[in-house]
Design an enzyme around this catalytic site. Structure first.
Site, PDB file in Angstrom:
ATOM      1  N   ARG A 185       0.850  -1.196   0.000  1.00 38.82           N
ATOM      2  CA  ARG A 185       0.000   0.000   0.000  1.00 38.82           C
ATOM      3  C   ARG A 185       0.884   1.244   0.000  1.00 38.82           C
ATOM      4  O   ARG A 185       1.672   1.450   0.919  1.00 38.82           O
ATOM      5  CB  ARG A 185      -0.892   0.010   1.240  1.00 38.82           C
ATOM      6  CG  ARG A 185      -1.840   1.202   1.350  1.00 38.82           C
ATOM      7  CD  ARG A 185      -2.579   1.187   2.689  1.00 38.82           C
ATOM      8  NE  ARG A 185      -3.264  -0.076   2.910  1.00 38.82           N
ATOM      9  CZ  ARG A 185      -3.743  -0.457   4.095  1.00 38.82           C
ATOM     10  NH1 ARG A 185      -3.588   0.317   5.161  1.00 38.82           N
ATOM     11  NH2 ARG A 185      -4.371  -1.620   4.213  1.00 38.82           N
ATOM     12  N   ASP A 239      -3.726  -8.357   3.534  1.00 43.54           N
ATOM     13  CA  ASP A 239      -5.092  -8.534   4.019  1.00 43.54           C
ATOM     14  C   ASP A 239      -5.699  -9.601   3.126  1.00 43.54           C
ATOM     15  O   ASP A 239      -5.763  -9.426   1.896  1.00 43.54           O
ATOM     16  CB  ASP A 239      -5.898  -7.238   3.909  1.00 43.54           C
ATOM     17  CG  ASP A 239      -5.400  -6.150   4.850  1.00 43.54           C
ATOM     18  OD1 ASP A 239      -4.794  -6.490   5.874  1.00 43.54           O
ATOM     19  OD2 ASP A 239      -5.628  -4.965   4.555  1.00 43.54           O
ATOM     20  N   GLU A 299      -7.582  -7.795  13.729  1.00 40.22           N
ATOM     21  CA  GLU A 299      -8.077  -8.010  12.363  1.00 40.22           C
ATOM     22  C   GLU A 299      -7.749  -9.433  11.915  1.00 40.22           C
ATOM     23  O   GLU A 299      -6.577  -9.764  11.693  1.00 40.22           O
ATOM     24  CB  GLU A 299      -7.442  -6.994  11.408  1.00 40.22           C
ATOM     25  CG  GLU A 299      -7.791  -5.549  11.746  1.00 40.22           C
ATOM     26  CD  GLU A 299      -7.080  -4.538  10.873  1.00 40.22           C
ATOM     27  OE1 GLU A 299      -7.438  -3.340  10.940  1.00 40.22           O
ATOM     28  OE2 GLU A 299      -6.160  -4.915  10.121  1.00 40.22           O
ATOM     29  N   HIS A 322      -5.424  -9.782   8.650  1.00 41.43           N
ATOM     30  CA  HIS A 322      -4.190  -9.002   8.524  1.00 41.43           C
ATOM     31  C   HIS A 322      -2.978  -9.810   9.001  1.00 41.43           C
ATOM     32  O   HIS A 322      -2.920 -10.234  10.153  1.00 41.43           O
ATOM     33  CB  HIS A 322      -4.343  -7.725   9.367  1.00 41.43           C
ATOM     34  CG  HIS A 322      -3.169  -6.804   9.328  1.00 41.43           C
ATOM     35  ND1 HIS A 322      -3.200  -5.586   8.681  1.00 41.43           N
ATOM     36  CD2 HIS A 322      -1.933  -6.898   9.867  1.00 41.43           C
ATOM     37  CE1 HIS A 322      -2.036  -4.973   8.831  1.00 41.43           C
ATOM     38  NE2 HIS A 322      -1.255  -5.756   9.547  1.00 41.43           N
TER      39      HIS A 322
END
Length: 226
Positions: free
Chosen positions: A95, A147, A205, A208
Site C-alpha cells: 500500500r 489482508d 483483524e 491481517h
C-alpha cells in the site's frame, strides 16, 4: 491434471513475464501473479468498496505487489491450502504511503461518512486511528503485509469468517467469543497456515498478516500500484 497444468503455467508465466514486469518495480518487489498465477484478488482500495467509499489514491490497477520473500512464502501457503480444498483471496498487499496519507485526510472530514453503516456503524470516525483500525504509518507500505481470506478452491466463494473484511469492530478480533464452530475453524485454518510459513497475525483483524522477517522493516514506500 490440474496440478500439472498449474505447475506448467507458473513456470511459463514466471520466465515470460518476470524480466519485463519486474523492471518496473523497486528492487526486492514483485508481482504476486508471477508466483501464484491463479491467485484470487479483490483489491478493495482500487474500487469504491472500502470504508472511504472511493478509489484510494495510489491504486492505479487491480494488481498485487509485494516483496519477493513474502511472495515466496505465500506461494507455499497457497500450495498447502489447495491440498485442503481452499485458496487465498487477497484484499490488499503493498500500500503506497500516499494511500495511508489519504486515510488521514479522510478522517479529518467529519461529514464524509458514506460507508459508516457498512464498515464502522458503532464507531466514531475520529476515533478509528486511536482504536488501532487505521494507522498513520502502515506495515502494508513496507511491502510484506497482506489482508486476505480463504475461498473454496472449486467455487472461489469466500468461506465464512464470522465478519467482513475491514469491519471496524470487536467481531473482527481473533478472540471474538461469539463465533460459530465453522467460523472458528475457518479463522484457525488461515491463522495456522500463515504462522507456519512465517507470518504474524494482528489481533484486532482476522485478515491481517505481516511477514516476520520482512526485508524492509523500517522503510515505507510510496510508488503506485500499477
Amino acid at each position: 491434471m490440474y496440478k500439472i497444468y498449474r505447475k506448467f503455467l507458473i513456470i511459463f508465466i514466471f520466465f515470460i513475464n518476470l524480466s519485463t514486469l519486474q523492471a518496473q518495480l523497486p528492487d526486492g518487489f514483485v508481482y504476486l501473479k508471477n508466483y501464484i498465477p491463479d491467485i484470487v484478488t479483490e483489491l478493495r482500495y482500487a474500487s469504491t468498496n472500502n470504508f472511504t467509499g472511493k478509489p484510494v489514491p495510489g491504486y492505479e490497477e487491480e494488481i498485487v505487489i509485494t516483496t519477493r520473500q513474502a511472495a515466496e512464502a505465500l506461494q507455499k501457503i497457497q500450495n498447502e491450502l489447495e491440498e485442503k480444498g481452499f485458496c487465498l483471496k487477497i484484499f490488499d498487499a503493498y500500500r503506497p504511503q500516499q494511500a495511508v496519507t489519504s486515510f488521514i485526510e479522510w478522517s479529518r472530514k467529519p461529514g464524509d461518512t458514506l460507508k459508516k453503516q457498512e464498515f464502522y456503524p458503532q464507531k466514531k470516525k475520529r476515533n478509528l486511528f486511536n482504536l488501532g483500525f487505521i494507522a498513520t504509518k502502515s506495515g502494508h507500505s513496507r511491502g510484506s503485509t497482506f489482508d486476505l481470506t480463504l475461498v473454496n478452491a472449486n467455487t472461489l466463494e469466500e468461506v465464512d469468517m464470522g465478519g467482513s473484511f475491514d469491519f471496524f469492530g470487536a467481531i473482527s478480533h481473533h478472540n471474538y467469543p461469539e463465533l460459530t464452530k465453522e467460523q472458528i475453524s475457518n479463522r484457525k485454518l488461515l491463522k495456522s497456515v500463515m504462522i507456519k510459513y512465517g507470518f504474524r497475525p494482528y489481533y484486532k483483524e482476522w485478515w491481517h498478516y505481516t511477514l516476520r522477517n520482512e526485508p524492509f522493516p523500517d522503510t515505507y514506500f510510496d510508488f503506485k500500484v500499477q
